[in-house]
Structure formats: structure tokens, C-alpha cells
Design a protein around this motif. Structure first.
Motif, PDB file in Angstrom:
ATOM      1  N   SER A 135     -15.027  36.232 -51.590  1.00  0.00           N
ATOM      2  CA  SER A 135     -15.105  34.838 -52.057  1.00  0.00           C
ATOM      3  C   SER A 135     -14.000  33.993 -51.444  1.00  0.00           C
ATOM      4  O   SER A 135     -13.283  33.268 -52.138  1.00  0.00           O
ATOM      5  N   ALA A 136     -13.864  34.105 -50.145  1.00  0.00           N
ATOM      6  CA  ALA A 136     -12.793  33.419 -49.425  1.00  0.00           C
ATOM      7  C   ALA A 136     -13.337  32.306 -48.544  1.00  0.00           C
ATOM      8  O   ALA A 136     -14.499  32.329 -48.124  1.00  0.00           O
ATOM      9  N   ARG A 137     -12.484  31.345 -48.277  1.00  0.00           N
ATOM     10  CA  ARG A 137     -12.753  30.360 -47.223  1.00  0.00           C
ATOM     11  C   ARG A 137     -11.801  30.686 -46.077  1.00  0.00           C
ATOM     12  O   ARG A 137     -10.578  30.575 -46.230  1.00  0.00           O
ATOM     13  N   LEU A 138     -12.351  31.107 -44.967  1.00  0.00           N
ATOM     14  CA  LEU A 138     -11.565  31.598 -43.841  1.00  0.00           C
ATOM     15  C   LEU A 138     -11.345  30.460 -42.850  1.00  0.00           C
ATOM     16  O   LEU A 138     -12.280  30.013 -42.184  1.00  0.00           O
ATOM     17  N   LEU A 139     -10.107  30.002 -42.751  1.00  0.00           N
ATOM     18  CA  LEU A 139      -9.783  28.820 -41.955  1.00  0.00           C
ATOM     19  C   LEU A 139      -9.326  29.209 -40.556  1.00  0.00           C
ATOM     20  O   LEU A 139      -8.377  29.981 -40.392  1.00  0.00           O
ATOM     21  N   ASP A 140      -9.986  28.664 -39.559  1.00  0.00           N
ATOM     22  CA  ASP A 140      -9.637  28.912 -38.155  1.00  0.00           C
ATOM     23  C   ASP A 140      -8.634  27.857 -37.704  1.00  0.00           C
ATOM     24  O   ASP A 140      -8.981  26.676 -37.582  1.00  0.00           O
ATOM     25  N   PRO A 141      -7.371  28.236 -37.433  1.00  0.00           N
ATOM     26  CA  PRO A 141      -6.381  27.242 -37.019  1.00  0.00           C
ATOM     27  C   PRO A 141      -6.608  26.723 -35.604  1.00  0.00           C
ATOM     28  O   PRO A 141      -5.981  25.751 -35.191  1.00  0.00           O
ATOM     29  N   GLY A 142      -7.501  27.373 -34.869  1.00  0.00           N
ATOM     30  CA  GLY A 142      -7.809  26.876 -33.533  1.00  0.00           C
ATOM     31  C   GLY A 142      -8.662  25.630 -33.565  1.00  0.00           C
ATOM     32  O   GLY A 142      -8.423  24.668 -32.834  1.00  0.00           O
ATOM     33  N   THR A 143      -9.649  25.616 -34.459  1.00  0.00           N
ATOM     34  CA  THR A 143     -10.587  24.496 -34.533  1.00  0.00           C
ATOM     35  C   THR A 143     -10.401  23.638 -35.775  1.00  0.00           C
ATOM     36  O   THR A 143     -10.859  22.490 -35.820  1.00  0.00           O
ATOM     37  N   GLY A 144      -9.766  24.205 -36.798  1.00  0.00           N
ATOM     38  CA  GLY A 144      -9.646  23.491 -38.060  1.00  0.00           C
ATOM     39  C   GLY A 144     -10.868  23.633 -38.941  1.00  0.00           C
ATOM     40  O   GLY A 144     -10.935  23.044 -40.022  1.00  0.00           O
ATOM     41  N   ALA A 145     -11.857  24.414 -38.502  1.00  0.00           N
ATOM     42  CA  ALA A 145     -13.090  24.609 -39.261  1.00  0.00           C
ATOM     43  C   ALA A 145     -13.043  25.938 -40.008  1.00  0.00           C
ATOM     44  O   ALA A 145     -12.278  26.850 -39.653  1.00  0.00           O
TER      45      ALA A 145
ATOM     46  N   ALA B 162     -10.667  54.005 -53.184  1.00  0.00           N
ATOM     47  CA  ALA B 162      -9.280  53.843 -52.739  1.00  0.00           C
ATOM     48  C   ALA B 162      -9.009  52.449 -52.178  1.00  0.00           C
ATOM     49  O   ALA B 162      -7.867  52.131 -51.843  1.00  0.00           O
ATOM     50  N   THR B 163     -10.032  51.628 -52.066  1.00  0.00           N
ATOM     51  CA  THR B 163      -9.883  50.290 -51.488  1.00  0.00           C
ATOM     52  C   THR B 163      -9.449  49.288 -52.549  1.00  0.00           C
ATOM     53  O   THR B 163      -9.993  49.266 -53.657  1.00  0.00           O
ATOM     54  N   THR B 164      -8.485  48.455 -52.205  1.00  0.00           N
ATOM     55  CA  THR B 164      -8.108  47.333 -53.064  1.00  0.00           C
ATOM     56  C   THR B 164      -9.058  46.181 -52.774  1.00  0.00           C
ATOM     57  O   THR B 164      -9.137  45.709 -51.635  1.00  0.00           O
ATOM     58  N   VAL B 165      -9.816  45.759 -53.784  1.00  0.00           N
ATOM     59  CA  VAL B 165     -10.769  44.664 -53.631  1.00  0.00           C
ATOM     60  C   VAL B 165     -10.276  43.482 -54.453  1.00  0.00           C
ATOM     61  O   VAL B 165     -10.028  43.615 -55.661  1.00  0.00           O
ATOM     62  N   ILE B 166     -10.109  42.329 -53.800  1.00  0.00           N
ATOM     63  CA  ILE B 166      -9.595  41.137 -54.478  1.00  0.00           C
ATOM     64  C   ILE B 166     -10.575  39.989 -54.298  1.00  0.00           C
ATOM     65  O   ILE B 166     -10.947  39.639 -53.171  1.00  0.00           O
ATOM     66  N   ASP B 167     -11.003  39.425 -55.408  1.00  0.00           N
ATOM     67  CA  ASP B 167     -11.846  38.232 -55.401  1.00  0.00           C
ATOM     68  C   ASP B 167     -10.934  37.016 -55.332  1.00  0.00           C
ATOM     69  O   ASP B 167     -10.167  36.738 -56.255  1.00  0.00           O
ATOM     70  N   LEU B 168     -10.997  36.291 -54.227  1.00  0.00           N
ATOM     71  CA  LEU B 168     -10.100  35.155 -54.012  1.00  0.00           C
ATOM     72  C   LEU B 168     -10.576  33.879 -54.688  1.00  0.00           C
ATOM     73  O   LEU B 168      -9.865  32.867 -54.679  1.00  0.00           O
ATOM     74  N   LYS B 169     -11.779  33.884 -55.230  1.00  0.00           N
ATOM     75  CA  LYS B 169     -12.281  32.760 -56.034  1.00  0.00           C
ATOM     76  C   LYS B 169     -12.238  31.436 -55.274  1.00  0.00           C
ATOM     77  O   LYS B 169     -11.868  30.394 -55.826  1.00  0.00           O
ATOM     78  N   GLY B 170     -12.597  31.507 -53.991  1.00  0.00           N
ATOM     79  CA  GLY B 170     -12.666  30.297 -53.185  1.00  0.00           C
ATOM     80  C   GLY B 170     -11.366  29.867 -52.538  1.00  0.00           C
ATOM     81  O   GLY B 170     -11.303  28.799 -51.914  1.00  0.00           O
TER      82      GLY B 170
ATOM     83  N   LEU C  53     -14.692  29.495 -40.935  1.00  0.00           N
ATOM     84  CA  LEU C  53     -15.607  30.455 -40.344  1.00  0.00           C
ATOM     85  C   LEU C  53     -16.844  30.594 -41.239  1.00  0.00           C
ATOM     86  O   LEU C  53     -16.802  30.307 -42.432  1.00  0.00           O
ATOM     87  N   PRO C  54     -17.958  31.048 -40.690  1.00  0.00           N
ATOM     88  CA  PRO C  54     -19.172  31.195 -41.508  1.00  0.00           C
ATOM     89  C   PRO C  54     -19.091  32.343 -42.507  1.00  0.00           C
ATOM     90  O   PRO C  54     -19.945  32.463 -43.383  1.00  0.00           O
ATOM     91  N   HIS C  55     -18.100  33.198 -42.382  1.00  0.00           N
ATOM     92  CA  HIS C  55     -17.955  34.366 -43.245  1.00  0.00           C
ATOM     93  C   HIS C  55     -17.250  34.000 -44.553  1.00  0.00           C
ATOM     94  O   HIS C  55     -16.521  33.003 -44.630  1.00  0.00           O
ATOM     95  N   THR C  56     -17.452  34.822 -45.567  1.00  0.00           N
ATOM     96  CA  THR C  56     -16.800  34.610 -46.860  1.00  0.00           C
ATOM     97  C   THR C  56     -15.928  35.787 -47.272  1.00  0.00           C
ATOM     98  O   THR C  56     -15.341  35.768 -48.363  1.00  0.00           O
ATOM     99  N   ALA C  57     -15.841  36.802 -46.428  1.00  0.00           N
ATOM    100  CA  ALA C  57     -15.069  37.994 -46.801  1.00  0.00           C
ATOM    101  C   ALA C  57     -14.571  38.704 -45.549  1.00  0.00           C
ATOM    102  O   ALA C  57     -15.096  38.504 -44.445  1.00  0.00           O
ATOM    103  N   LEU C  58     -13.542  39.524 -45.743  1.00  0.00           N
ATOM    104  CA  LEU C  58     -13.032  40.328 -44.636  1.00  0.00           C
ATOM    105  C   LEU C  58     -12.544  41.668 -45.169  1.00  0.00           C
ATOM    106  O   LEU C  58     -12.199  41.804 -46.340  1.00  0.00           O
ATOM    107  N   ALA C  59     -12.523  42.642 -44.273  1.00  0.00           N
ATOM    108  CA  ALA C  59     -12.045  43.980 -44.600  1.00  0.00           C
ATOM    109  C   ALA C  59     -10.898  44.338 -43.681  1.00  0.00           C
ATOM    110  O   ALA C  59     -10.887  43.954 -42.500  1.00  0.00           O
ATOM    111  N   VAL C  60      -9.931  45.073 -44.221  1.00  0.00           N
ATOM    112  CA  VAL C  60      -8.722  45.442 -43.492  1.00  0.00           C
ATOM    113  C   VAL C  60      -8.593  46.953 -43.439  1.00  0.00           C
ATOM    114  O   VAL C  60      -8.738  47.641 -44.458  1.00  0.00           O
TER     115      VAL C  60
END
Length: 550
Positions: free
Chosen positions: A9-19, A49-57, A21-28
Motif C-alpha cells: 500500500s505504498a506510493r513509490l516516488l521516482d525522483p528522476g521524473t517526479g511521478a 520470516a518476512t517482515t510485512v508492513i502496510d504503509l497505508k498510502g 511508479l505504477p506499482h504499489t508494493a516492493l520486496a527486499v
């Protein structure tokens, strides 16, 4: 391999374009961004074993990096009496009186952040502070950290009773009768008295450093370009790293002082690349001048007191020779250059180093990368100097909050009065350097100014005093946009470190150094940005700060 961390539930901000990304989640996984996608797909990758965090937007950006910081020095310096909020001598005296009341008999009083503007038209000397320090050994560092005011008792205990000679541009300021006034200019002079004061234990210093670094992580920082390696700094970083307590990725440039010979330069070259998982030595820091406020900058014309006429290196060509030698060895340099003459000489030296080449043709290796040198501070420069940065590939490392908090739009401050209208109007030319094609990196220079990166970004945008944002901006035409300020602490910080292939972007394979903010920093007004909550900070895939409400 299952991910260590999944953010939903994330908004992924691209500092290159300021827009976004179309995605709402990422895995590390293994310290890298392993996948980008929607919530369902990323959640499916997780196991018990994975830590899952809902970023709530909340908004995720690449990890914010301070382009110029002094963690160990700052942790030691800011342990004393904070004088940075004092705006006149009366407030300073009151603060000192409170500090003296709390002192144990015979103990030293330490203060920091003293603004020379509080002295007005009076000389900066201990006599101006009145009887409050009578019999008290006190060291009060001015905000620029290039000068210290010592009380008479401190001078007495240190055996400093007259002028001294130094190998660099430093001075024990004395009156007409040769008696010290208390003002000590530059490190060599300050250290004469600092050595006489009691030192904290190593355990105390380690604890203070760890606490300061945790504060930086809580402010959203994931990295810092450290501009010193003095004393046992590297040992302290190594200890914290080995213990899993280093919450920032540190790129460290040890100092090269005037008088450093061939053996010293060779040692600096051999030291490159040393480090651990989250820190490494990369580059060398040099000084071309001091500061405008204390009259030790190097200006093409003297300031209003006839000062700031000399380089920090008594022989500037010796500095040029060192830069050339480091360049030939592939070592990037970071030069403190504040005045116009200092910046010009630093650029000239890089030009000469580039002309001399990296090595002889037969010594070069295939795919050898170009060395990226940088200049720190750049407080006042003319047009022709601005245009040279991009052509020489020199990074412009700047601290806009210094302009915000230590100068005034009406030029009645000490910095501006020393320079005069023409040069004060060329203050911190962030916009001009950016438009000229230079890579502009922003930093705090903590402990000189506060380290929270949102405050640094805000200052680059509004250029107003943080104490009173209703005041007019100093040089509003030099402000950066919200996107440029974000790029300067993400993308450009990576470029300066030659890490753009693995840092500064939200992309698969890039480092999982992440800053999570409550809202979009690009649409948050500049004056509100410092108060934007930091929800989460992630370094190398490990959570170093988490808002209790997340």
C-alpha cells in the motif's frame, strides 16, 4: 529466496521524473530491491520470516543522503550548551549563567552554535560576555566550527598568553598589547586550548555517536558523505557496523592538511576502499580556505575589515600538486572552498589535474572510470566560475540552510556586511549552478546546521530563516524546485559517489535504502516540509526507524 521485507500500500516516488511508479508494493532481499508489483503479488512472495508492513498510502523515496556531515565531531560538539537559539548578547549571557550554575567546581563549560551576529558591531571576544565566565574555563564554539571563543581561565589553563605561529591559516587573535582576546581561528589555534579540557571517555563518545546516528535515521536519512576521519572515528564506525548498530551508510573522506608530504599522500591513497559492510573510505577532504564570518575565507578582494585575503594552504600550488597526485591515483577530492578565490583555485587545480591525466597511457586499465571531484560550500562566486563546474565535471556540494539561518535578506548580517552588496547578492547560487549543468548535492554540514534532510530540502526551496519563516528569503531567485531538492539528496548524491548504478532510484537490483514519508514531499509546501512525518527508514533492507503508528 524469500524476501526479508515487503512494503505494501505504498506510493513509490521516482525522483528522476517526479511521478509515482505504477506499482504499489516492493520486496527486499539481501539488501536490494528484489521486486516491484502490486500488493497481491508482493504479499505472495512473503513467508513467515518476512517482515510485512502496510504503509497505508505513505510515500516511498530512495533513501535520503546528507551530502556533507560530521557525525563523530557533531556528536561530541553538540553535547554541550546549545547557544544556537540566542539572538543577542543578553540571551547568550543568560544561557551561560544557567550553564555555570549547573557546573561542578572546576569543571569546564562547553557551548556550541554561537552566532557572531549576536555581537553586532562589537568585536567577537570573551570580554563582551561580561563577568559571567569569571574564573570559569569555557570553550564556546562559533556556529561555523572554524572558530572558538575561550574564556580567560581556559586560556590560562592552556598556557596561551600571546600570539602563535602555525603552518596553516590559523590565529590566536590578540589585542594591540599582544594579549589574547579569546577568539581562536581555525583548528590549529582552537586545539591549543581544547587539549587542556577534560575529554569524555571512549565509551561515552561511542554512545553519543550511536545516539546521533539513530536520530539521523529517525529523520529519514539512510546515508551520509562524511567529511572527516579524525582521531578514532573509523574505529568507532567499524565497531558500530560490526555490532549491527550502524543505521546509516557512510562514505568517508579523511583530511589532507597543508604540509602533508609524499608519504602522507601515499597513505591516503592506500587507505581508499577500507571499510565494512556499511562504511568505507572513499575520497580525500582538503581545505582551500576558512569561513567568511571569521575572516579566514579566501576572497578575490578583501572583506570590509581587510580580511579573508589568504588561502588555507600557505602555498596554494602545493594544494594543486596534491590534487593532481590524488587524481592520478583515481582518488576523488572534496575541497572546502567558500570564497570566490578559493573556489576558482580549486577549479583551476582540477583542470590541471585532468590535463595531467590519470596515469601514463601504459598504466591505464580498460574501463577505468573518470574521477569525480567536488567542491564543498561555494558560498559566493561570480558568473564565470559557475559555468566551469559542469565543464570540469565537478560536483557542487552545498548547504542552503547556512544561507537561511546565518544570513539575512537585507544583508545586515555579519556574512553579508563583510562581503558587501555585490558579493552578498551571489549567496549560495544553487539555481545558477543547477541551470549551468552542475551536479548539485545538498547537505547539512551538521553540526553546523541541523541534520534533518527535510529541513535541508525545505531550505533549498524557501531560503528563509527557520526560526521565523515569515521573514523574506535571501536570494529567492536561487531557490530549487521541490523535485530538484529531492534529486539533490537522492539521485545526485548517488552520482557524486559514482553509485548511480545501484543507488538513488527505486529499481530492481538497487539498494534497499528507503525513506517513507507520510505524504508527497513534492506537493508539501516548503515551509511545511520539515514537519512532514517520517514513517519508516530502511537501510540495506533493515528497518532503522519505524513510526509507532505504522
Amino acid at each position: 529466496m524469500r524476501p526479508r521485507l515487503v512494503l505494501l500500500s505504498a506510493r513509490l516516488l521516482d525522483p528522476g521524473t517526479g511521478a509515482f511508479l505504477p506499482h504499489t508494493a516492493l520486496a527486499v532481499s539481501e539488501g536490494r530491491i528484489a521486486a516491484l508489483g502490486d500488493d497481491r503479488d508482493m504479499r505472495a512472495l512473503a513467508d513467515s520470516a518476512t517482515t510485512v508492513i502496510d504503509l497505508k498510502g505513505a510515500v516511498v523515496t530512495p533513501g535520503l543522503v546528507d551530502g556533507h556531515v560530521h557525525p563523530v565531531h557533531g556528536a561530541e560538539l553538540t553535547h554541550g550548551l546549545d547557544l544556537s537559539g540566542c539572538t543577542d548578547l543578553h540571551q547568550v549571557r543568560e544561557a551561560l549563567a544557567r550553564g555555570v550554575r549547573d557546573l561542578a567546581p572546576g569543571a569546564w563549560l562547553h557551548g556550541w552554535g554561537l552566532d557572531p551576529n549576536v555581537f553586532g558591531d562589537r568585536p567577537v571576544e570573551s570580554a563582551a560576555l561580561g563577568p559571567v565566565l569569571d574564573g570559569v574555563p569555557a570553550l564556546l564554539q562559533l556556529f561555523d566550527a572554524h572558530s572558538t571563543l575561550a574564556s580567560p581561565r581556559a586560556l590560562e589553563l592552556a598556557g596561551v598568553d600571546g600570539p602563535r605561529s602555525f603552518d596553516q591559516a590559523a590565529e590566536v587573535v590578540c589585542d594591540a598589547a599582544g594579549r589574547p582576546t579569546g577568539l581562536l581561528l581555525e583548528d590549529a589555534a582552537c586545539e591549543l586550548v581544547e587539549r587542556a579540557a577534560p575529554r569524555p571517555t571512549r565509551a561515552e563518545r561511542r554512545a553519543r555517536l550511536a545516539n546521533a546516528l539513530r536520530g539521523m535515521a529517525a529523520a529519514g536519512l539512510t546515508g551520509g558523505h562524511v567529511m572527516d576521519a579524525n582521531g578514532d572515528s573509523l574505529d568507532l564506525y567499524a565497531e558500530l557496523d560490526a555490532a549491527g548498530e550502524l543505521p546509516l551508510r557512510l562514505r568517508i573522506a579523511p583530511w589532507c592538511q597543508p604540509g602533508t608530504g609524499a608519504d602522507g599522500v601515499r597513505e591516503l591513497i592506500e587507505q581508499q576502499g577500507a571499510g565494512g559492510r556499511l562504511w568505507r573510505t572513499a575520497g580525500v577532504k582538503l581545505f582551500m580556505d576558512g569561513t567568511i564570518d571569521n575572516g579566514t575565507a579566501w576572497l578575490e578582494r578583501p572583506d570590509c575589515h581587510g580580511e579573508s585575503t589568504h588561502a588555507f594552504w600557505p602555498d596554494p600550488e602545493a594544494y594543486t600538486a596534491v590534487v593532481t597526485e590524488l587524481h592520478r591515483a583515481g582518488v576523488p577530492t572534496a575541497t572546502h572552498a567558500i570564497g570566490d578565490a578559493a573556489v576558482r583555485h580549486a577549479l583551476d587545480s582540477v583542470a590541471k589535474a585532468r590535463a595531467a591525466g590519470r596515469r601514463t597511457a601504459g598504466e591505464r586499465t580498460a574501463g577505468e572510470k573518470e574521477v569525480r571531484h567536488r567542491i564543498e560550500h561555494i558560498e559566493t562566486v561570480p558568473d564565470d566560475t559557475v559555468r566551469r563546474f559542469a565543464g570540469l565535471g565537478v560536483v557542487a556540494s552545498m548547504q542552503p540552510t547556512h544561507c537561511c539561518d546565518f544570513t539575512r535578506a537585507d544583508h545586515t548580517d555579519n556574512w553579508s556586511r563583510r562581503l558587501g552588496e555585490e558579493r552578498a547578492a551571489r549567496a549560495w547560487r544553487c539555481r545558477d549552478l543547477w541551470d549551468a549543468g552542475a551536479t548539485v548535492v545538498l547537505g547539512s554540514d551538521w553540526p553546523i546546521a541541523p541534520y534533518p534532510p527535510l529541513g535541508v530540502m525545505a531550505g533549498a526551496r524557501h531560503r528563509r530563516p527557520s526560526r521565523d519563516l515569515t521573514q523574506p528569503p535571501h536570494g529567492p531567485e536561487q531557490a530549487l524546485t521541490a523535485l530538484e531538492a529531492l534529486r539533490a539528496v537522492t539521485v545526485n548524491a548517488a552520482v557524486a559517489a559514482r553509485e548511480e548504478d545501484r543507488a538513488g532510484r527505486l529499481a530492481v537490483g538497487h539498494r534497499a535504502d528507503l525513506t517513507v514519508l507520510a505524504d508527497d514531499p513534492l506537493t508539501t509546501p516548503a515551509t511545511d516540509l520539515p514537519d512532514l512525518p517520517v514513517r519508516l527508514t530502511v537501510l540495506d533492507g533493515r528497518v532503522t526507524h519505524r513510526d509507532p503508528g505504522l
